[in-house]
Scaffold this motif. Structure first.
Motif, mmCIF file in Angstrom:
data_model
loop_
_atom_site.group_PDB
_atom_site.id
_atom_site.type_symbol
_atom_site.label_atom_id
_atom_site.label_comp_id
_atom_site.label_asym_id
_atom_site.label_seq_id
_atom_site.Cartn_x
_atom_site.Cartn_y
_atom_site.Cartn_z
ATOM 1 N N LEU A 1 0.838 -1.198 0.000
ATOM 2 C CA LEU A 1 0.000 0.000 0.000
ATOM 3 C C LEU A 1 0.875 1.251 0.000
ATOM 4 N N ASP A 2 0.375 2.297 -0.630
ATOM 5 C CA ASP A 2 1.101 3.561 -0.671
ATOM 6 C C ASP A 2 1.162 4.186 0.721
ATOM 7 N N LEU A 3 2.252 4.911 0.983
ATOM 8 C CA LEU A 3 2.405 5.584 2.272
ATOM 9 C C LEU A 3 1.718 6.947 2.212
ATOM 10 N N THR A 4 0.394 6.929 2.326
ATOM 11 C CA THR A 4 -0.403 8.148 2.257
ATOM 12 C C THR A 4 -1.068 8.393 3.612
ATOM 13 N N PRO A 5 -1.513 9.635 3.872
ATOM 14 C CA PRO A 5 -2.213 9.905 5.126
ATOM 15 C C PRO A 5 -3.437 9.029 5.337
ATOM 16 N N VAL A 6 -4.207 8.788 4.271
ATOM 17 C CA VAL A 6 -5.418 7.977 4.391
ATOM 18 C C VAL A 6 -5.064 6.549 4.792
ATOM 19 N N ASN A 7 -4.094 5.949 4.074
ATOM 20 C CA ASN A 7 -3.717 4.570 4.377
ATOM 21 C C ASN A 7 -3.148 4.431 5.786
ATOM 22 N N PHE A 8 -2.308 5.398 6.179
ATOM 23 C CA PHE A 8 -1.707 5.359 7.507
ATOM 24 C C PHE A 8 -2.792 5.432 8.584
ATOM 25 N N SER A 9 -3.749 6.338 8.402
ATOM 26 C CA SER A 9 -4.797 6.541 9.393
ATOM 27 C C SER A 9 -5.709 5.323 9.510
ATOM 28 N N VAL A 10 -6.068 4.719 8.370
ATOM 29 C CA VAL A 10 -6.918 3.527 8.408
ATOM 30 C C VAL A 10 -6.173 2.367 9.064
ATOM 31 N N LEU B 1 -3.910 2.616 11.300
ATOM 32 C CA LEU B 1 -3.878 2.923 12.731
ATOM 33 C C LEU B 1 -5.179 2.489 13.398
ATOM 34 N N ASP B 2 -6.309 2.810 12.779
ATOM 35 C CA ASP B 2 -7.605 2.411 13.337
ATOM 36 C C ASP B 2 -7.731 0.890 13.419
ATOM 37 N N TYR B 3 -7.231 0.206 12.398
ATOM 38 C CA TYR B 3 -7.349 -1.253 12.351
ATOM 39 C C TYR B 3 -6.478 -1.914 13.425
ATOM 40 N N LEU B 4 -5.236 -1.482 13.543
ATOM 41 C CA LEU B 4 -4.303 -2.124 14.466
ATOM 42 C C LEU B 4 -4.615 -1.807 15.928
ATOM 43 N N THR B 5 -5.189 -0.645 16.179
ATOM 44 C CA THR B 5 -5.504 -0.274 17.563
ATOM 45 C C THR B 5 -6.932 -0.644 17.949
ATOM 46 N N GLY B 6 -7.761 -1.019 16.958
ATOM 47 C CA GLY B 6 -9.161 -1.325 17.237
ATOM 48 C C GLY B 6 -9.977 -0.094 17.562
ATOM 49 N N ALA B 7 -9.474 1.085 17.171
ATOM 50 C CA ALA B 7 -10.166 2.338 17.488
ATOM 51 C C ALA B 7 -11.467 2.487 16.719
ATOM 52 N N ASN B 8 -11.576 1.821 15.566
ATOM 53 C CA ASN B 8 -12.780 1.919 14.746
ATOM 54 C C ASN B 8 -13.239 0.500 14.414
ATOM 55 N N VAL B 9 -14.319 0.084 15.031
ATOM 56 C CA VAL B 9 -14.811 -1.285 14.861
ATOM 57 C C VAL B 9 -15.199 -1.552 13.411
ATOM 58 N N GLY B 10 -15.818 -0.556 12.759
ATOM 59 C CA GLY B 10 -16.227 -0.730 11.370
ATOM 60 C C GLY B 10 -15.044 -0.984 10.457
ATOM 61 N N VAL B 11 -13.968 -0.218 10.652
ATOM 62 C CA VAL B 11 -12.756 -0.396 9.845
ATOM 63 C C VAL B 11 -12.158 -1.781 10.098
ATOM 64 N N GLU B 12 -12.087 -2.165 11.377
ATOM 65 C CA GLU B 12 -11.488 -3.454 11.723
ATOM 66 C C GLU B 12 -12.258 -4.606 11.082
ATOM 67 N N LYS B 13 -13.598 -4.573 11.162
ATOM 68 C CA LYS B 13 -14.409 -5.638 10.579
ATOM 69 C C LYS B 13 -14.266 -5.696 9.062
ATOM 70 N N ALA B 14 -14.264 -4.509 8.425
ATOM 71 C CA ALA B 14 -14.179 -4.466 6.959
ATOM 72 C C ALA B 14 -12.840 -5.028 6.473
ATOM 73 N N ILE B 15 -11.764 -4.662 7.146
ATOM 74 C CA ILE B 15 -10.442 -5.141 6.726
ATOM 75 C C ILE B 15 -10.315 -6.634 6.960
ATOM 76 N N ARG B 16 -10.796 -7.121 8.100
ATOM 77 C CA ARG B 16 -10.716 -8.563 8.364
ATOM 78 C C ARG B 16 -11.514 -9.350 7.319
ATOM 79 N N ALA B 17 -12.663 -8.808 6.936
ATOM 80 C CA ALA B 17 -13.508 -9.495 5.953
ATOM 81 C C ALA B 17 -12.834 -9.577 4.601
ATOM 82 N N VAL B 18 -12.250 -8.477 4.137
ATOM 83 C CA VAL B 18 -11.625 -8.486 2.818
ATOM 84 C C VAL B 18 -10.348 -9.317 2.820
ATOM 85 N N MET B 19 -9.646 -9.370 3.960
ATOM 86 C CA MET B 19 -8.444 -10.196 4.046
ATOM 87 C C MET B 19 -8.797 -11.680 4.004
#
Length: 387
Positions: A72-81, A83-101
């Motif tokens: 993935l490109d080192l962009t602000p959007v990618n970095f921020s998402v 961060l949300d996924y690895l810290t569990g700060a955003n449940v929606g982001v975490e679920k979406a990433i786990r599903a696509v993976m």
């Protein structure tokens, strides 16, 4: 096709906001004092604050590993998402990433951009960022004017003091008090010169900052890979062109183009070749752009075009001409010299003024694009107009 550009590295979007807010305060002595205090308050090794810094460093390392693992490109959007996924700060982001993976095993830049847009619709908007930059630049312009005024005042003040000092030194009255006055005056002149030098340096720094902000604005509105305007810039153009078309009684049409089987291109030939394909298609689309036709990269392998003065039917013909040109080309993978399978795109077109809201026209064009994909790809479909 030329070699792919390397992705640029940058901090998270909230970091940009913090820096802009700091810049907006100007280069005052207060800011320098705050920075000095920050240095003094750095934690010593072994303290709770030090352990917190180490924890953050570990988190940043994990974010970097995550981005590189998925190319993935080192962009602000990618970095921020990430961060949300690895810290569990955003449940929606975490679920979406786990599903696509689980489904695909890999995450793409385009998918991550779409996820961020959906999950963070309430956060800072393109208009908000543009307004913030405008305000910073306005403050800096005012600060520059103040420095000019202060410098001129300092010069006048210094000149007047020098004149008084000259008259006192040439006077026949040589009482000690006059000598002390002369010395004091000369000291004040020197201090005034020091202030003037500082103002000149502050002005130089402010001008450099204004130039950096302008570069940041351009970067924020352009796609780093293709050089085309990005979605943020396109949305601003869409609003402006819609008003111009309505006021002038002109036609206005929008087209979505999406490269067919792009995932297969990446899987078979690698992401570097995929990037070169994106740049090549962007170049073909850019050839038809002018002051009445705007082309942008909307995200991932999708491009958007806006035509003022062309009906939806005429837009279909223009886009279909580019589609036919691309489909007729025989592209070669420069990495190994192998001839690639035919590269094509599908497109959907809609009449913007047939809808109450330009965004509704975008959705209609997107639906037409989806139908073109369903019915065989490598074709252009026209959306049915709203009732």
């Amino acid at each position: 096709m030329t070699a792919a550009a390397s992705p640029s590295s940058t901090g998270p979007q909230h970091g940009l906001t913090d820096r802009l807010a700091r810049w907006a305060r100007g280069f005052s002595h207060k800011a320098e004092e705050e920075e000095a205090e920050e240095v003094e308050l750095r934690p010593r090794a072994g303290t709770a604050a030090s352990r917190e810094i180490n924890r953050r460093r570990q988190l940043y390392s994990e974010i970097g590993d995550f981005l590189f693992a998925h190319d993935l490109d080192l962009t602000p959007v990618n970095f921020s998402v990430a961060l949300d996924y690895l810290t569990g700060a955003n449940v929606g982001v975490e679920k979406a990433i786990r599903a696509v993976m689980m489904e695909r095993g890999k995450i793409t830049n385009g998918w991550l951009e779409a996820l961020a847009a959906d999950q963070r619709a309430d956060e800072i908007t393109p208009d908000g960022l543009a307004t913030m930059l405008d305000k910073v630049e306005e403050n800096l312009t005012q600060f520059t004017g103040l420095m000019h005024e202060s410098r001129n005042s300092a010069k006048d003040y210094g000149a007047a003091l020098q004149e008084q000092a000259k008259e006192l030194s040439e006077s026949s009255d040589s009482e000690p008090v006059l000598a002390r006055l002369v010395g004091l005056t000369r000291s004040m002149v020197e201090k005034t010169r020091q202030v003037e030098n500082q103002l000149r340096e502050n002005q130089r720094q402010t001008q450099a900052l204004k130039s950096s902000l302008e570069s940041a604005r351009r970067a924020a509105e352009h796609d780093h890979l293709t050089g085309l305007p990005n979605r943020r810039a396109f949305e601003a153009v869409l609003r402006e062109e819609t008003k111009l078309a309505q006021d002038g009684g002109e036609a206005l049409s929008v087209a979505f183009c999406d490269i067919d089987h792009f995932k297969q291109i990446n899987d078979l030939h690698g992401h570097d070749t995929g990037d070169r394909v994106l740049k090549f298609v962007a170049g073909l689309l850019a050839k038809i752009s002018n002051d009445r036709c705007h082309v942008a990269r909307h995200g991932g392998e999708e491009f958007v075009l806006l035509f003022r003065g062309k009906t939806a039917g005429e837009t279909c013909e223009a886009v279909d001409g580019v589609r036919e040109d691309l489909a007729g080309r025989s592209l070669v993978n420069r990495t190994n010299g192998e001839r690639m399978e035919r590269v094509s795109f599908s497109a959907g077109v809609a009449n913007v003024l047939a809808y109450d809201d330009p965004r509704a026209a975008l959705k209609a064009a997107d639906r037409a694009l989806y139908l073109a994909k369903e019915h065989g790809r490598n074709r252009v479909y026209l959306a049915a107009e709203a009732d």
